[in-house]
Every structure is written in C-alpha cells, then in structure tokens.
Design an enzyme around this catalytic site. Structure first.
Site, PDB file in Angstrom:
ATOM      1  N   ASN A  45      55.821  -4.895   7.612  1.00  0.00           N
ATOM      2  CA  ASN A  45      54.374  -4.672   7.562  1.00  0.00           C
ATOM      3  C   ASN A  45      53.717  -6.034   7.786  1.00  0.00           C
ATOM      4  O   ASN A  45      53.759  -6.888   6.906  1.00  0.00           O
ATOM      5  CB  ASN A  45      54.011  -4.084   6.191  1.00  0.00           C
ATOM      6  CG  ASN A  45      52.510  -3.982   5.975  1.00  0.00           C
ATOM      7  OD1 ASN A  45      51.726  -4.168   6.904  1.00  0.00           O
ATOM      8  ND2 ASN A  45      52.117  -3.689   4.749  1.00  0.00           N
ATOM      9  N   TRP A  46      53.138  -6.191   8.953  1.00  0.00           N
ATOM     10  CA  TRP A  46      52.566  -7.512   9.294  1.00  0.00           C
ATOM     11  C   TRP A  46      51.221  -7.748   8.607  1.00  0.00           C
ATOM     12  O   TRP A  46      50.697  -8.849   8.629  1.00  0.00           O
ATOM     13  CB  TRP A  46      52.413  -7.648  10.802  1.00  0.00           C
ATOM     14  CG  TRP A  46      53.716  -7.754  11.556  1.00  0.00           C
ATOM     15  CD1 TRP A  46      54.992  -7.649  11.046  1.00  0.00           C
ATOM     16  CD2 TRP A  46      53.878  -7.997  12.965  1.00  0.00           C
ATOM     17  NE1 TRP A  46      55.915  -7.812  12.047  1.00  0.00           N
ATOM     18  CE2 TRP A  46      55.264  -8.021  13.234  1.00  0.00           C
ATOM     19  CE3 TRP A  46      52.987  -8.186  14.020  1.00  0.00           C
ATOM     20  CZ2 TRP A  46      55.778  -8.240  14.519  1.00  0.00           C
ATOM     21  CZ3 TRP A  46      53.489  -8.399  15.309  1.00  0.00           C
ATOM     22  CH2 TRP A  46      54.869  -8.436  15.546  1.00  0.00           C
ATOM     23  N   LYS A  47      50.625  -6.692   8.065  1.00  0.00           N
ATOM     24  CA  LYS A  47      49.313  -6.792   7.409  1.00  0.00           C
ATOM     25  C   LYS A  47      48.281  -7.391   8.382  1.00  0.00           C
ATOM     26  O   LYS A  47      48.404  -7.176   9.582  1.00  0.00           O
ATOM     27  CB  LYS A  47      49.437  -7.575   6.104  1.00  0.00           C
ATOM     28  CG  LYS A  47      50.568  -7.023   5.213  1.00  0.00           C
ATOM     29  CD  LYS A  47      50.561  -7.545   3.808  1.00  0.00           C
ATOM     30  CE  LYS A  47      51.722  -6.906   3.027  1.00  0.00           C
ATOM     31  NZ  LYS A  47      51.735  -7.277   1.617  1.00  0.00           N
ATOM     32  N   HIS A  93      49.138   2.111   1.300  1.00  0.00           N
ATOM     33  CA  HIS A  93      49.571   0.791   0.810  1.00  0.00           C
ATOM     34  C   HIS A  93      48.646   0.355  -0.335  1.00  0.00           C
ATOM     35  O   HIS A  93      47.439   0.623  -0.289  1.00  0.00           O
ATOM     36  CB  HIS A  93      49.533  -0.225   1.952  1.00  0.00           C
ATOM     37  CG  HIS A  93      50.222  -1.505   1.581  1.00  0.00           C
ATOM     38  ND1 HIS A  93      49.630  -2.458   0.797  1.00  0.00           N
ATOM     39  CD2 HIS A  93      51.469  -1.952   1.852  1.00  0.00           C
ATOM     40  CE1 HIS A  93      50.491  -3.459   0.607  1.00  0.00           C
ATOM     41  NE2 HIS A  93      51.609  -3.167   1.237  1.00  0.00           N
ATOM     42  N   GLU A  96      47.344  -2.361  -1.004  1.00  0.00           N
ATOM     43  CA  GLU A  96      46.201  -3.184  -0.594  1.00  0.00           C
ATOM     44  C   GLU A  96      45.048  -2.304  -0.105  1.00  0.00           C
ATOM     45  O   GLU A  96      43.882  -2.642  -0.300  1.00  0.00           O
ATOM     46  CB  GLU A  96      46.659  -4.198   0.470  1.00  0.00           C
ATOM     47  CG  GLU A  96      47.485  -5.299  -0.188  1.00  0.00           C
ATOM     48  CD  GLU A  96      48.548  -5.924   0.696  1.00  0.00           C
ATOM     49  OE1 GLU A  96      48.502  -5.762   1.923  1.00  0.00           O
ATOM     50  OE2 GLU A  96      49.443  -6.582   0.125  1.00  0.00           O
ATOM     51  N   GLU A 151      56.543   0.187  -3.960  1.00  0.00           N
ATOM     52  CA  GLU A 151      56.131  -1.208  -3.937  1.00  0.00           C
ATOM     53  C   GLU A 151      55.387  -1.537  -5.235  1.00  0.00           C
ATOM     54  O   GLU A 151      54.184  -1.234  -5.352  1.00  0.00           O
ATOM     55  CB  GLU A 151      55.208  -1.476  -2.750  1.00  0.00           C
ATOM     56  CG  GLU A 151      55.858  -1.230  -1.408  1.00  0.00           C
ATOM     57  CD  GLU A 151      55.202  -2.040  -0.295  1.00  0.00           C
ATOM     58  OE1 GLU A 151      55.927  -2.742   0.403  1.00  0.00           O
ATOM     59  OE2 GLU A 151      53.968  -1.982  -0.154  1.00  0.00           O
ATOM     60  N   GLY A 171      54.058 -10.136  -2.471  1.00  0.00           N
ATOM     61  CA  GLY A 171      53.591 -11.475  -2.126  1.00  0.00           C
ATOM     62  C   GLY A 171      53.675 -12.481  -3.261  1.00  0.00           C
ATOM     63  O   GLY A 171      53.071 -13.554  -3.187  1.00  0.00           O
ATOM     64  N   SER A 218      58.320  -8.658  -2.085  1.00  0.00           N
ATOM     65  CA  SER A 218      59.072  -9.923  -2.090  1.00  0.00           C
ATOM     66  C   SER A 218      60.528  -9.778  -1.632  1.00  0.00           C
ATOM     67  O   SER A 218      61.407 -10.483  -2.111  1.00  0.00           O
ATOM     68  CB  SER A 218      58.996 -10.590  -3.466  1.00  0.00           C
ATOM     69  OG  SER A 218      57.640 -10.934  -3.758  1.00  0.00           O
ATOM     70  N   GLY A 224      56.863  -7.540   3.786  1.00  0.00           N
ATOM     71  CA  GLY A 224      55.603  -8.148   4.187  1.00  0.00           C
ATOM     72  C   GLY A 224      55.827  -9.532   4.763  1.00  0.00           C
ATOM     73  O   GLY A 224      56.168  -9.692   5.935  1.00  0.00           O
ATOM     74  N   GLY A 225      55.649 -10.542   3.934  1.00  0.00           N
ATOM     75  CA  GLY A 225      55.698 -11.933   4.406  1.00  0.00           C
ATOM     76  C   GLY A 225      56.932 -12.279   5.236  1.00  0.00           C
ATOM     77  O   GLY A 225      56.829 -12.937   6.282  1.00  0.00           O
TER      78      GLY A 225
HETATM   79  P1  13P Z   1      55.772  -9.004   0.591  1.00  0.00           P
HETATM   80  O1  13P Z   1      57.128  -8.732   1.218  1.00  0.00           O
HETATM   81  O2  13P Z   1      55.024 -10.109   1.251  1.00  0.00           O
HETATM   82  O3  13P Z   1      55.888  -9.128  -0.886  1.00  0.00           O
HETATM   83  O4  13P Z   1      54.878  -7.695   0.866  1.00  0.00           O
HETATM   84  C1  13P Z   1      55.399  -6.445   0.602  1.00  0.00           C
HETATM   85  C2  13P Z   1      54.493  -5.428   1.176  1.00  0.00           C
HETATM   86  O5  13P Z   1      53.370  -5.257   0.727  1.00  0.00           O
HETATM   87  C3  13P Z   1      54.985  -4.642   2.314  1.00  0.00           C
HETATM   88  O6  13P Z   1      54.161  -3.544   2.562  1.00  0.00           O
END
Ligand code: 13P
Length: 251
Positions: free
Chosen positions: A12-14, A100, A102, A170, A176, A214, A235-236
C-alpha cells in the site's frame, strides 16, 4: 474442502509517489516478480489513484498485480474528487483496499461505508481487501477481539466467499510505528477473525487473512509463519523495492 490460501503480499503506497520514482519502483518490483515467476504466492502493489494506470501499463506481463487504495461505493455520478471501482478496473487494477484505518480516521468511513465499497469492488470485478484493526486504547482496554468482530460484522458484505474477499488485520498502533503485536497476539487475532467469518459465510476457511503494520524484510518470515496469516499488507517497506521483494520472498 477448504480453498487453498495462496499467500498475498500487498504493498500500500498510500499518498506517496510521483511518476518518475513510482514507475521505477514498480519496474524493479515487477522485474523481481517476473524473475521469480512464483506460482505459490501473489504480489500486488496499490499505488495512489493518479498512478494506477501508468503502473499497470509499466508492469504488464510481469505477474505483478496492481490495485487501488480506496474506491467510492457508486459507479459514477456527482462525487467530486472520488474514484469508482469501475474507474480503477478500467485503469488496470484487479484489487482495491477498502476501509483502511487511515480512511476510517481521516474520512470518517464507517463499517457500513466500507461494506458498500466492498460491494462496489465486486460490481466492478475487483477483489476487495477489507481492513480492520484496533486502536491502542482499545487494545489496552482488552477490547481487541470485540472490536475486530464488530468491524467484520459491519464491513463484510453478505454473499462473501473465499474467492471474493481478502481481510487485512492492521492494528492501528502498529501502522508506521515500527511496533508489532507479538506472534501469539497476531495468532489470536487471526484465529478470531476466521471464527467470526465462519458465522458470516460458508467457506471462511479459505479466506486469506493478511497481517499489516510495520512489516519489513527482517520480521516478515516470523509474521508470515503465524497460523492463519496468509500474507501481508505492507506500507512503508513497500516503497523500497528490495525490502518489498524480501517480504515477498519470505512468504
Ligand atoms: P506500515 O507497513 O508502514 O506500518 O503500514 C501498514 C499499512 O498501513 C498498510 O496498509
């Protein structure tokens, strides 16, 4: 018999990525996926909407899948700034993340909205990845499993089957932050998710349950080895081709 759960490693590149860097990231990931030619796992990247079409074209023929990060529940209409599941499909997507944390936080998305988005994904021929997870306060109050159950019951559409649904667990506090639940905590959450799904659909044993929060190259093998963990939502670490490919290799 339960459907075989092919691990899914999803990035997920956000809200990250301008065209030049995003396309080079996608191309390196695609080259890695093409070289490995995995039959026993799937690898997906979900770029921001502006890049879905370009990424889908850049990775065509590699085996790397492309998805959206969100969609509107409606197919079209007066919804300024929104993107429909049909538009994502048209741009080359096969999957879409819905619900998600977020978006639940930033955009006030409720379980009912998330369910409507998952139904929209089906309507467009996309596979929805429905996200759920508890906050730190909820975990500390001992409410994790109850929260997951409420979110699942509200967000998973009727008519779900193993082929039409992916669920991502999640924990909000793990996103993050570099923090992850312990492996027994992940196992307990995933076992509960599968049990709750069992009350909502017939073939819950075949639904892929991803862990997200993470995940990185160095902890992927341990997390992916947990019972009922059928992949990762990253994510990251998905923004670095070598890290993301290391996670895919660990699956
Ligand atoms: P991180 O891997 O950066 O913790 O993010 C997870 C995430 O929200 C994937 O959707």
């Amino acid at each position: 018999m339960a459907r075989t759960r092919i691990p899914l490693i999803a990035g997920n590149w956000k809200m990250n990525g301008l065209k030049a860097d995003a396309l080079s990231l996608a191309r390196v990931v695609a080259a890695g996926v093409k070289q490995e030619a995995w039959k026993d796992r799937e690898v997906l990247v979900c770029p921001p909407a502006t890049l879905v079409m370009a990424v889908a074209e850049a990775v065509k023929g590699s085996g790397l899948l492309v998805g959206g990060e969100d969609c509107h529940a409606k197919a079209s209409g007066a919804h300024t700034g929104d993107i429909s599941a049909e538009m994502l499909k048209d741009a080359g997507a096969s999957h879409v993340i819905v619900g998600h944390s977020e978006r639940r936080t930033d955009c006030g998305e409720t379980d009912a909205k998330v369910k409507a988005k998952a139904e929209a994904a089906w309507r467009a021929g996309l596979l929805p990845i429905v996200c759920i997870g508890e906050t730190l306060a909820e975990r500390e109050a001992g409410k994790t499993l109850a929260v997951l159950e409420t979110q699942l019951k509200g967000s998973v559409p009727a008519g779900s089957t193993a082929a039409k649904l992916v669920v991502a667990y999640e924990p909000v506090w793990a996103i993050g932050t570099g923090k992850t639940p312990t492996t027994p905590e992940v196992a307990a959450a995933h076992a509960h998710i599968r049990k709750v799904l069992g009350g909502l659909m017939g073939d819950a044993a075949g639904v892929r349950l991803l862990y997200g929060g993470s995940v990185k190259g160095s902890n992927a093998a341990e997390l992916l080895a947990v019972a009922d963990v059928d992949g990762a939502l990253v994510g990251g670490a998905a923004l670095k081709a070598d890290e993301f490919l290391a996670i895919a290799k660990a699956a």
